[in-house]
Design a protein around this motif. Structure first.
Motif, PDB file in Angstrom:
ATOM      1  N   GLN A  38      -4.511  -8.012  14.616  1.00  9.66           N
ATOM      2  CA  GLN A  38      -5.635  -7.611  15.668  1.00  9.66           C
ATOM      3  C   GLN A  38      -4.890  -6.637  16.358  1.00  9.66           C
ATOM      4  O   GLN A  38      -5.671  -5.941  17.217  1.00  9.66           O
ATOM      5  N   GLU A  39      -3.560  -6.297  16.125  1.00 12.64           N
ATOM      6  CA  GLU A  39      -2.920  -5.086  16.836  1.00 12.64           C
ATOM      7  C   GLU A  39      -3.477  -3.770  16.807  1.00 12.64           C
ATOM      8  O   GLU A  39      -3.482  -3.390  15.417  1.00 12.64           O
ATOM      9  N   GLU A  40      -4.181  -3.118  17.723  1.00 12.63           N
ATOM     10  CA  GLU A  40      -4.734  -2.010  17.486  1.00 12.63           C
ATOM     11  C   GLU A  40      -3.975  -0.819  17.137  1.00 12.63           C
ATOM     12  O   GLU A  40      -4.263  -0.060  16.155  1.00 12.63           O
ATOM     13  N   ASN A  41      -2.558  -0.695  17.296  1.00 12.13           N
ATOM     14  CA  ASN A  41      -1.643   0.293  16.698  1.00 12.13           C
ATOM     15  C   ASN A  41      -1.496   0.177  15.203  1.00 12.13           C
ATOM     16  O   ASN A  41      -1.438   0.996  14.594  1.00 12.13           O
ATOM     17  N   LEU A  42      -1.335  -1.238  14.755  1.00  5.00           N
ATOM     18  CA  LEU A  42      -1.152  -1.452  13.355  1.00  5.00           C
ATOM     19  C   LEU A  42      -2.515  -1.134  12.584  1.00  5.00           C
ATOM     20  O   LEU A  42      -2.422  -0.471  11.383  1.00  5.00           O
ATOM     21  N   LEU A  43      -3.588  -1.376  13.250  1.00  6.34           N
ATOM     22  CA  LEU A  43      -5.067  -1.254  12.562  1.00  6.34           C
ATOM     23  C   LEU A  43      -5.002   0.439  12.482  1.00  6.34           C
ATOM     24  O   LEU A  43      -5.699   0.986  11.637  1.00  6.34           O
ATOM     25  N   ALA A  44      -4.651   1.100  13.378  1.00  5.08           N
ATOM     26  CA  ALA A  44      -4.909   2.632  13.505  1.00  5.08           C
ATOM     27  C   ALA A  44      -3.898   3.339  12.613  1.00  5.08           C
ATOM     28  O   ALA A  44      -4.331   4.137  11.850  1.00  5.08           O
ATOM     29  N   GLU A  45      -2.654   2.801  12.260  1.00  6.52           N
ATOM     30  CA  GLU A  45      -1.843   3.371  11.338  1.00  6.52           C
ATOM     31  C   GLU A  45      -2.288   3.121  10.024  1.00  6.52           C
ATOM     32  O   GLU A  45      -2.352   3.849   9.049  1.00  6.52           O
ATOM     33  N   THR A  46      -2.742   1.785   9.697  1.00  5.00           N
ATOM     34  CA  THR A  46      -3.440   1.463   8.402  1.00  5.00           C
ATOM     35  C   THR A  46      -4.640   2.565   8.078  1.00  5.00           C
ATOM     36  O   THR A  46      -4.654   2.983   7.081  1.00  5.00           O
ATOM     37  N   GLY A  65       0.650  -1.110  -0.019  1.00  3.89           N
ATOM     38  CA  GLY A  65       0.051  -0.086   0.007  1.00  3.89           C
ATOM     39  C   GLY A  65       0.708   1.107   0.015  1.00  3.89           C
ATOM     40  O   GLY A  65       0.640   2.301  -0.771  1.00  3.89           O
ATOM     41  N   GLN A  66       1.943   1.352   0.639  1.00  9.74           N
ATOM     42  CA  GLN A  66       2.776   2.340   0.909  1.00  9.74           C
ATOM     43  C   GLN A  66       3.436   2.659  -0.662  1.00  9.74           C
ATOM     44  O   GLN A  66       3.529   3.694  -0.951  1.00  9.74           O
ATOM     45  N   SER A  67       3.771   1.758  -1.154  1.00 16.72           N
ATOM     46  CA  SER A  67       4.343   1.779  -2.536  1.00 16.72           C
ATOM     47  C   SER A  67       3.551   2.116  -3.586  1.00 16.72           C
ATOM     48  O   SER A  67       3.975   3.054  -4.424  1.00 16.72           O
ATOM     49  N   LEU A  68       2.138   1.506  -3.394  1.00 22.52           N
ATOM     50  CA  LEU A  68       1.372   2.150  -4.381  1.00 22.52           C
ATOM     51  C   LEU A  68       0.919   3.803  -4.292  1.00 22.52           C
ATOM     52  O   LEU A  68       0.839   4.337  -5.178  1.00 22.52           O
ATOM     53  N   LYS A  69       0.797   4.060  -2.809  1.00 22.10           N
ATOM     54  CA  LYS A  69       0.445   5.214  -2.547  1.00 22.10           C
ATOM     55  C   LYS A  69       1.811   6.350  -3.053  1.00 22.10           C
ATOM     56  O   LYS A  69       1.397   7.365  -3.789  1.00 22.10           O
ATOM     57  N   ALA A  70       3.029   5.882  -2.964  1.00 14.14           N
ATOM     58  CA  ALA A  70       4.233   6.738  -3.439  1.00 14.14           C
ATOM     59  C   ALA A  70       4.049   6.736  -4.975  1.00 14.14           C
ATOM     60  O   ALA A  70       4.584   7.615  -5.407  1.00 14.14           O
ATOM     61  N   GLN A  71       3.377   5.711  -5.757  1.00 14.40           N
ATOM     62  CA  GLN A  71       3.213   5.738  -7.070  1.00 14.40           C
ATOM     63  C   GLN A  71       2.170   6.738  -7.593  1.00 14.40           C
ATOM     64  O   GLN A  71       1.739   6.950  -8.764  1.00 14.40           O
ATOM     65  N   GLY A  72       1.243   7.121  -6.616  1.00 24.05           N
ATOM     66  CA  GLY A  72       0.209   7.916  -7.058  1.00 24.05           C
ATOM     67  C   GLY A  72      -1.092   7.087  -7.385  1.00 24.05           C
ATOM     68  O   GLY A  72      -1.900   7.500  -7.961  1.00 24.05           O
ATOM     69  N   LYS A  73      -0.855   5.852  -7.032  1.00 18.48           N
ATOM     70  CA  LYS A  73      -2.127   4.844  -7.387  1.00 18.48           C
ATOM     71  C   LYS A  73      -2.831   4.793  -6.043  1.00 18.48           C
ATOM     72  O   LYS A  73      -2.931   3.614  -5.418  1.00 18.48           O
ATOM     73  N   ASP A  74      -3.785   5.577  -5.858  1.00 16.64           N
ATOM     74  CA  ASP A  74      -4.511   6.069  -4.298  1.00 16.64           C
ATOM     75  C   ASP A  74      -5.327   4.790  -4.342  1.00 16.64           C
ATOM     76  O   ASP A  74      -5.519   4.383  -3.221  1.00 16.64           O
ATOM     77  N   GLU A  75      -6.273   4.455  -5.214  1.00 20.77           N
ATOM     78  CA  GLU A  75      -7.367   3.415  -5.126  1.00 20.77           C
ATOM     79  C   GLU A  75      -6.627   2.030  -5.096  1.00 20.77           C
ATOM     80  O   GLU A  75      -7.319   1.319  -4.040  1.00 20.77           O
ATOM     81  N   GLU A  76      -5.681   1.791  -5.722  1.00 17.03           N
ATOM     82  CA  GLU A  76      -4.910   0.314  -5.390  1.00 17.03           C
ATOM     83  C   GLU A  76      -4.573   0.395  -3.940  1.00 17.03           C
ATOM     84  O   GLU A  76      -4.442  -0.404  -3.516  1.00 17.03           O
ATOM     85  N   ALA A  77      -3.897   1.556  -3.778  1.00 15.57           N
ATOM     86  CA  ALA A  77      -3.121   1.675  -2.230  1.00 15.57           C
ATOM     87  C   ALA A  77      -4.100   1.604  -1.077  1.00 15.57           C
ATOM     88  O   ALA A  77      -3.981   0.600  -0.061  1.00 15.57           O
ATOM     89  N   LYS A  78      -5.555   1.921  -1.252  1.00 12.17           N
ATOM     90  CA  LYS A  78      -6.339   1.854  -0.545  1.00 12.17           C
ATOM     91  C   LYS A  78      -6.891   0.467  -0.247  1.00 12.17           C
ATOM     92  O   LYS A  78      -6.929  -0.149   0.739  1.00 12.17           O
ATOM     93  N   GLU A  79      -7.034  -0.203  -1.369  1.00 12.92           N
ATOM     94  CA  GLU A  79      -7.285  -1.631  -1.428  1.00 12.92           C
ATOM     95  C   GLU A  79      -6.291  -2.528  -0.868  1.00 12.92           C
ATOM     96  O   GLU A  79      -6.580  -3.433  -0.040  1.00 12.92           O
ATOM     97  N   ALA A  80      -5.010  -2.242  -0.954  1.00 14.87           N
ATOM     98  CA  ALA A  80      -3.999  -3.065  -0.220  1.00 14.87           C
ATOM     99  C   ALA A  80      -4.044  -2.948   1.222  1.00 14.87           C
ATOM    100  O   ALA A  80      -3.858  -3.606   2.027  1.00 14.87           O
ATOM    101  N   PHE A  81      -4.359  -1.428   1.610  1.00 16.90           N
ATOM    102  CA  PHE A  81      -4.262  -1.060   3.033  1.00 16.90           C
ATOM    103  C   PHE A  81      -5.412  -1.928   3.754  1.00 16.90           C
ATOM    104  O   PHE A  81      -5.394  -2.437   4.823  1.00 16.90           O
ATOM    105  N   GLU A  82      -6.695  -1.390   3.110  1.00 17.84           N
ATOM    106  CA  GLU A  82      -7.793  -2.569   3.699  1.00 17.84           C
ATOM    107  C   GLU A  82      -7.537  -4.015   3.884  1.00 17.84           C
ATOM    108  O   GLU A  82      -7.954  -4.600   4.856  1.00 17.84           O
ATOM    109  N   GLU A  83      -6.909  -4.672   2.937  1.00 19.02           N
ATOM    110  CA  GLU A  83      -6.862  -5.834   2.797  1.00 19.02           C
ATOM    111  C   GLU A  83      -5.784  -6.515   4.128  1.00 19.02           C
ATOM    112  O   GLU A  83      -5.964  -7.389   4.836  1.00 19.02           O
TER     113      GLU A  83
END
Length: 643
Positions: free
Chosen positions: A117-125, A93-111
């Motif tokens: 289950q870690e709250e800090n990782l879920l919050a950062e995502t 997701g970070q790589s896709l975001k850096a490439q300007g592929k926002d929708e694909e990046a959001k899909e990767a983050f959602e997946e």
């Protein structure tokens, strides 16, 4: 014999290295931070074994750790397909975001959320997803600033972080490099300078920093110069020598007598294993801002502030807090004299990697963070803002597409279109009223112009034609006061609202609009009665009707315009009732008018109410209603001019 032994030793070492597998060599390069070399070695492995999980992971991480995460996308994609995990999907997701592929990046983050289950990782995502959404509504902070690649100054290698001091521009560059930085394969950087006037740079006479010598085999970068020009602070690091400092640190050089000292390690580094860089002075030179990855921060790299101590060093380092700093990286601070704070970040909502931001106070006094917008930022790294003429012109650095090489220097200018100028030329004509004759020119009358805040904008005496000329702003309100000894002073409102063309419709840079107005002054003669027209009362009453109040307001204005006069306000009746009744009615009406005028702020000592009843008829033996009306009148006369 000694040389022979050394030669045998060298042969043995080379033989051992040759025996190492390509995999072992690549692992050693990765673990030692030689990421570009590691990429080259692992890429050879992938040519024969494209599905090699360890090689794909190492190449992806090498690109990420050398600040090229956009190039890691295919490797994270392969890892996520073969072994979906939070780390693989989040990094994708970070790589896709850096490439300007926002929708694909959001899909990767959602997946990615499905694998932790870690709250800090879920919050950062979730923060990453929200940052992408927020980036769609960013306004340009400087809407009319235009960014231009300084092609004549840039090279195929890195060129970045310019600052100006005493008619010189100082910057970081990979030109004249004697080797490559093994972490990313770019040339080692040095510090350079050349003469400059604002954003105009003498690109033909660039020289290595003369204040002290650049060192070979390491990076020297991100120079800061104190406002008085006597202190230079810069970042030095990335040496491959085991005898050198292991991490990037801040070094300082001081002007002493005839030159600058050799740079020395600064105490604000605090630990030789922490990364410290991108220094900047406050406008008064009493504070030093810099970026560091020291423990206790809010993310990868945070911004800190140190204050000048009694010995002129800097100390008492404090973190700038969670409003500026994020779980991402914040670097390249730039405080300005008006209290604003510019910096670069990949943690606040933006367009990709590092973006330029400003922290400023809102109307409630709270600090808010604003992205500078797409005329400054890109999907790549945008950083290192420096103003040569705040806030109209300066430099930034960027490795965006379309540049000359790696990081490039860009200059910016405020290209706000110059507004079309509309001058309103107002001719004020002064005249005097003479009974039974046309109004005549009144020369040498004093005419004064006031704006809507009662501030005097101009004043002059009317010429032989009775004219005074003023230049007025369009779409504004004014008051004009005319006066002359022996005349009643008069004030009139004047507005240019709606009297000028729309500037957007104009073709010429300057358009003059000429307007005219006239002020007629009445002679001020003691004991001369002046009839107030349209002062009517209801039958047998003395109350001031609304229509009469409008007319009395004119007298109020005369009294305000002429504060030195004292008047008698008189009321007269017709002869259709008894003398005693008419005298009483006229007195009540005169007093009622005086009371109204006092209620409008006029000093009662300047007013005398006098009822004359039917004792001063204009038309004797009146027969028509029109004749009776002329007898039923309200007048005033000046009875005293107060010195």
């Amino acid at each position: 014999m000694k040389n022979h032994f050394l030669w045998i030793t060298f042969i043995l070492i080379m033989s051992l290295n040759a025996c190492k597998s390509l995999q072992e060599k690549a692992n050693d390069q990765f673990l030692s931070g030689q990421y570009q070399y590691a990429i080259n070695s692992y890429s050879q492995i992938l040519e024969d074994d494209p599905d090699n999980k360890e090689a794909n992971s190492a190449v992806a991480e090498s690109y990420r750790l050398s600040n090229r995460i956009e190039e890691a996308g295919p490797y994270y994609q392969k890892l996520a397909e073969e072994e979906p995990s939070f780390d693989n999907l989040f990094r994708l997701g970070q790589s896709l975001k850096a490439q300007g592929k926002d929708e694909e990046a959001k899909e990767a983050f959602e997946e990615a959320k499905n694998f932790t289950q870690e709250e800090n990782l879920l919050a950062e995502t979730q923060r990453q997803i929200e940052a992408i959404n927020l980036a769609n509504g960013i306004d340009n902070y400087f809407p009319n600033h235009v960014l231009v690649n300084y092609k004549e100054l840039n090279t195929a290698g890195p060129d970045y972080a310019p600052v100006t001091s005493e008619n010189f521009i100082y910057f970081t560059s990979g030109r004249q490099a004697s080797g490559l930085y093994p972490a990313d394969g770019s040339p080692y950087t040095k510090l350079f300078r050349t003469r400059a006037e604002g954003i105009r740079v003498d690109v033909g006479n660039i020289q290595a920093l003369p204040e002290f010598q650049n060192e070979e085999g390491l990076n020297q970068a991100a120079i800061a110069i104190s406002p008085d020009g006597n202190t230079i602070i810069y970042a030095r690091g990335n040496s491959t020598s085991p005898k050198d400092l292991p991490e990037t640190a801040l070094f300082a050089s001081y002007f002493r007598g005839s030159g600058f000292t050799q740079p020395i390690w600064m105490p604000v580094n605090e630990d030789e294993f922490w990364w410290n860089s991108t220094p900047a002075f406050s406008p008064d030179g009493e504070e030093l801002y810099f970026a560091s990855n020291r423990p206790g921060g809010y993310g990868g790299i945070d911004l800190y502030k140190a204050t000048r101590l009694a010995n002129s060093d800097f100390g008492n380092v404090v973190n700038l807090g969670p409003n500026v700093n994020t779980p991402g990286n914040e670097m390249f601070p730039r405080p300005t004299a008006d209290g604003k704070f510019f910096f670069s970040s990949d943690g606040h909502p933006g367009y990709g990697k590092l973006d330029l931001f400003v922290a400023e106070k809102d109307e409630a006094g709270n600090q808010v963070i604003k992205n500078l917008g797409e005329n400054f930022n890109s999907p790549n790294d945008d950083f290192g803002i420096f103003f040569t003429d705040y806030p109209k012109a300066g430099f930034i650095s960027s490795n965006r597409d379309g540049g000359e090489g790696d990081d490039d220097i860009y200059f910016f200018e405020d290209k706000t279109p110059k507004p079309k100028i509309v001058n309103v030329l107002l001719n004020v004509y002064t005249k005097q009223r003479v009974a039974g004759e046309p109004d005549a020119v009144l020369e040498q009358a004093r005419v004064v112009l006031y704006d809507d805040e009662n501030k005097q904008e101009g004043g002059d005496f009317s010429n032989s034609n009775g004219r005074v000329r003023f230049t007025l702003e369009p779409n504004a309100d004014f008051t004009i006061i005319a006066s002359k000894s022996g005349y009643f002073s008069k004030s009139i409102p004047y507005s240019t609202v709606g009297k000028t063309p729309n500037p957007e419709d104009l073709i010429q840079e300057v358009t003059n609009i000429t307007l005219d107005t006239t002020i007629v002054l009445d002679q001020l003669i003691l004991e001369k009665s002046i009839v107030l027209e349209n002062i009517y009362y209801d039958l047998d009453k003395a109350d001031i009707r609304p229509d009469a109040a409008v007319e009395l307001d004119k007298l109020v204005q005369i009294l305000k315009d002429n504060p030195s006069i004292r008047i008698e306000l008189s009321s007269h009746t017709d002869d259709r009732s008894s003398d005693e009744y008419n005298l009483d009615l006229s007195q009540r009406r005169a007093q009622s008018a005086v009371d109204y005028i006092v209620s409008q702020g006029i000093d009662p000592s300047r007013l005398v109410a006098k009822g004359y009843g039917e004792s001063q008829l204009i038309i004797e033996n009146a027969t028509t209603e029109e004749e009776h009306q002329k007898n039923r009148r309200t007048e005033f006369k000046v009875i005293e001019i107060i010195q």
